[in-house]
Design an enzyme around this catalytic site. Structure first.
Site, PDB file in Angstrom:
ATOM      1  N   ASN A 131       0.866  -1.178   0.000  1.00 56.20           N
ATOM      2  CA  ASN A 131       0.000   0.000   0.000  1.00 56.20           C
ATOM      3  C   ASN A 131       0.894   1.216   0.000  1.00 56.20           C
ATOM      4  O   ASN A 131       1.734   1.365   0.895  1.00 56.20           O
ATOM      5  CB  ASN A 131      -0.902  -0.025   1.239  1.00 56.20           C
ATOM      6  N   CYS A 159      -0.522  10.326   6.498  1.00 52.29           N
ATOM      7  CA  CYS A 159      -1.446  10.928   5.513  1.00 52.29           C
ATOM      8  C   CYS A 159      -2.722  11.427   6.189  1.00 52.29           C
ATOM      9  O   CYS A 159      -3.530  10.632   6.668  1.00 52.29           O
ATOM     10  CB  CYS A 159      -1.803   9.900   4.455  1.00 52.29           C
ATOM     11  N   TYR A 208     -11.001  11.283   4.402  1.00 51.39           N
ATOM     12  CA  TYR A 208     -11.873  10.587   3.458  1.00 51.39           C
ATOM     13  C   TYR A 208     -11.686   9.082   3.401  1.00 51.39           C
ATOM     14  O   TYR A 208     -12.652   8.330   3.335  1.00 51.39           O
ATOM     15  CB  TYR A 208     -11.620  11.157   2.049  1.00 51.39           C
ATOM     16  N   CYS A 268      -1.490  14.114  -5.064  1.00 47.50           N
ATOM     17  CA  CYS A 268      -0.768  13.228  -4.145  1.00 47.50           C
ATOM     18  C   CYS A 268       0.180  12.342  -4.942  1.00 47.50           C
ATOM     19  O   CYS A 268      -0.185  11.842  -6.003  1.00 47.50           O
ATOM     20  CB  CYS A 268      -1.753  12.346  -3.377  1.00 47.50           C
ATOM     21  N   CYS A 292       1.189  14.499   6.948  1.00 45.53           N
ATOM     22  CA  CYS A 292       1.366  15.027   5.592  1.00 45.53           C
ATOM     23  C   CYS A 292       0.083  15.747   5.194  1.00 45.53           C
ATOM     24  O   CYS A 292      -1.005  15.225   5.381  1.00 45.53           O
ATOM     25  CB  CYS A 292       1.646  13.899   4.608  1.00 45.53           C
ATOM     26  N   CYS A 316      -1.382  17.619  -0.260  1.00 39.97           N
ATOM     27  CA  CYS A 316      -2.436  17.895  -1.248  1.00 39.97           C
ATOM     28  C   CYS A 316      -3.211  19.171  -0.902  1.00 39.97           C
ATOM     29  O   CYS A 316      -3.847  19.768  -1.768  1.00 39.97           O
ATOM     30  CB  CYS A 316      -3.374  16.697  -1.384  1.00 39.97           C
TER      31      CYS A 316
HETATM   32 FE1  SF4 Z   1      -2.210  12.025   2.046  1.00 42.62          FE
HETATM   33 FE2  SF4 Z   1      -2.475  14.295   0.662  1.00 42.62          FE
HETATM   34 FE3  SF4 Z   1      -0.097  13.602   1.726  1.00 42.62          FE
HETATM   35 FE4  SF4 Z   1      -1.129  12.216  -0.324  1.00 42.62          FE
HETATM   36  S1  SF4 Z   1      -0.450  14.362  -0.364  1.00 42.62           S
HETATM   37  S2  SF4 Z   1      -0.142  11.356   1.513  1.00 42.62           S
HETATM   38  S3  SF4 Z   1      -3.320  12.293   0.120  1.00 42.62           S
HETATM   39  S4  SF4 Z   1      -2.004  14.099   2.825  1.00 42.62           S
END
Ligand code: SF4
Length: 465
Positions: free
Chosen positions: A102, A236, A242, A382, A433, A436
């Site tokens: 994953n 994340c 979501y 992402c 993180c 996005c």
């Molecule tokens: Fe998650 Fe957004 Fe970071 Fe991707 S960019 S790991 S979707 S928080």
């Protein structure tokens, strides 16, 4: 966007993996697979489709053994085809390996190009296969050292389960982008993407597999090593927004609580005078309950979701996505007609779905539609394993707030501020993180001109669907 499960030390390991995959079905609906180790050899069964369909025809009987790993797939890297369905099982000069992944590796294309230049032949278009090639070509002596050697060369997001030489290995990248938890089922050990898988099989939660940790389970005993350089934790945040099931604990926190708290926060910072709070089901429901609770307004289900079609966001083709919106949500006219509605959703990606929902509500007689989004505007793609489109397709990248509101057709539109997203997670240390939402990437993405993680490799082959 994928789910993984692993079990070691259970007489019906493949069946337990199967149940675990059922609980993780929301993480990927394109394909599913299980590999099992009977002590002599690894066997796998994989197919395109939902878990229940893939394993509904006696397939599990062909997978004996006390250890197994499983995977549900949604393609963030590589095209949708049977050969990309995991677990991958390979035989190399030392023995067999099965792997399920994953996440998304940001430097897989670079490594693949290097290996191909030296003569490696790849069977799939998945970034995960790169890891297997690195294991097979490693000069290290033991399997664990070869795996560590391989993972030291990749960058990005990985939560992996691996079977080899009668052991189960679970490992999480040093940033810990994607979740992975460890649990027990009697004497057996279980690892899974989400705690909901442990709940379904009647297991107990032990702890997270830590970022940068490799857990090795062999002969019923667990060993933990941390062989990678330390990196800042970057879990994340979108898992909470979501992706994960609301009954899961992700990164040590209940997903339901995050969504409910964000809904409450949104009601405080973005209030609106209206009659009814309405969720966009299912992922918007806890946030809408939080909004209604905080604003002391009535909560009603004005949109009924059909559970027999896939989640529109994770369907790969635009054609299916457009069709899916109409199939998926049915308006409840008695709740909507003549009412000023506060409609709460988890996020807006392209704006296509939101626009259709607003139109549907107006056609059903809504007097006003006020859209409240329980996350900040998504402004960047992402590259760590969640399927977002190219930046140019993201509505918040193309339009400002007022333009977006107008495009969607809502009477008002408001998002949760980025600081609130972190504050309600108790994330003072910046351990999540949010690239996005902020454009601040913890690991620099390697992107082509289209700034998109798809496809890493060009689709080819007869079994592409
Ligand atoms: Fe998650 Fe957004 Fe970071 Fe991707 S960019 S790991 S979707 S928080």
């Amino acid at each position: 966007m994928c789910g993984v499960v692993g079990i070691h030390g259970h007489d019906e390991a493949a069946k337990v993996a199967y149940l675990g995959l059922h609980a993780l079905q929301h993480r990927g609906q394109e394909g599913a697979g299980i590999a099992a180790d009977d002590g002599e050899r690894l066997r796998a069964s994989r197919a395109l489709g939902l878990v229940g369909d893939v394993f509904g025809h006696g397939e599990l009987e062909k997978l004996p053994g006390r250890s197994a790993i499983g995977h549900v797939r949604y393609s963030t890297a590589g095209e949708s085809s049977l050969r990309n369905v995991q677990p991958f099982v390979v035989r190399y000069r030392v023995g067999q390996v099965a792997i399920a992944h994953n996440g998304n590796l940001v430097n897989a294309a670079d490594i693949r190009g290097r290996l191909e230049a030296r003569g490696s032949i790849f069977n799939t278009s998945s970034d995960t296969e790169v890891i297997l090639h690195l294991v097979a070509t490693s000069i290290q002596g033991t399997f664990i050292n070869r795996l560590v050697d391989a993972l030291l060369q990749v960058e990005g997001a990985y939560s992996l389960v691996v079977l080899s030489e009668n052991r189960l290995v679970a490992v999480r990248d040093p940033h810990g982008f994607r979740p992975l938890v460890l649990g027990r089922l009697g004497e057996a050990w279980v690892v899974a993407s989400e705690t909901t898988a442990l709940d379904l099989i009647g297991g107990t939660y032990e702890r997270e597999v830590e970022p940068g940790e490799m857990v090795i389970i062999e002969g019923g005993r667990l060993t933990s090593i941390s062989p990678f350089p330390r990196r800042p934790r970057k879990a994340c945040v979108f898992e909470h927004v979501y992706f994960a099931r609301p009954n899961s604990d992700i990164f040590g926190r209940p997903v339901y609580d995050s969504r409910f708290d964000w809904g409450r926060r949104l009601a405080r910072v973005e209030p609106v005078d209206a009659d009814v709070v309405l969720p966009v089901p299912d992922s918007g429901t806890p946030a809408a309950l939080g909004y209604a609770f905080e604003s002391k307004r009535i909560f009603k289900q004005g949109l009924i979701r059909s559970h027999y079609v896939g989640r529109t966001f994770i369907e790969p083709s635009q054609q299916i996505r457009d069709f899916g919106v109409k199939l998926k949500l049915s308006p409840v006219r008695s709740v909507i007609e003549g009412k000023r509605l506060i409609v709460v959703d988890d996020s807006i990606v392209r704006g296509t779905t939101s626009r259709k929902i607003v139109r549907l509500l107006r056609e059903s007689g809504a007097a006003e539609v006020h859209l409240r989004i329980c996350s900040p505007p998504i402004i960047a793609s992402c590259f760590y394993g969640v399927d977002t489109p190219t930046q140019d397709e993201l509505i918040a990248h193309r339009m400002d707030l007022e333009e977006t509101r107008e495009h969607i057709g809502a009477d008002s539109l408001a998002y949760l501020p980025l600081e609130a997203l972190h504050a309600d997670l108790g994330d003072e240390a910046g351990a999540f993180c949010d690239a996005c939402f902020s454009g601040r990437y913890p690991v620099a993405p390697r992107v082509g001109a289209d700034r998109h993680q798809l496809p890493l490799f060009q689709p080819e082959g007869e079994d592409a669907v």
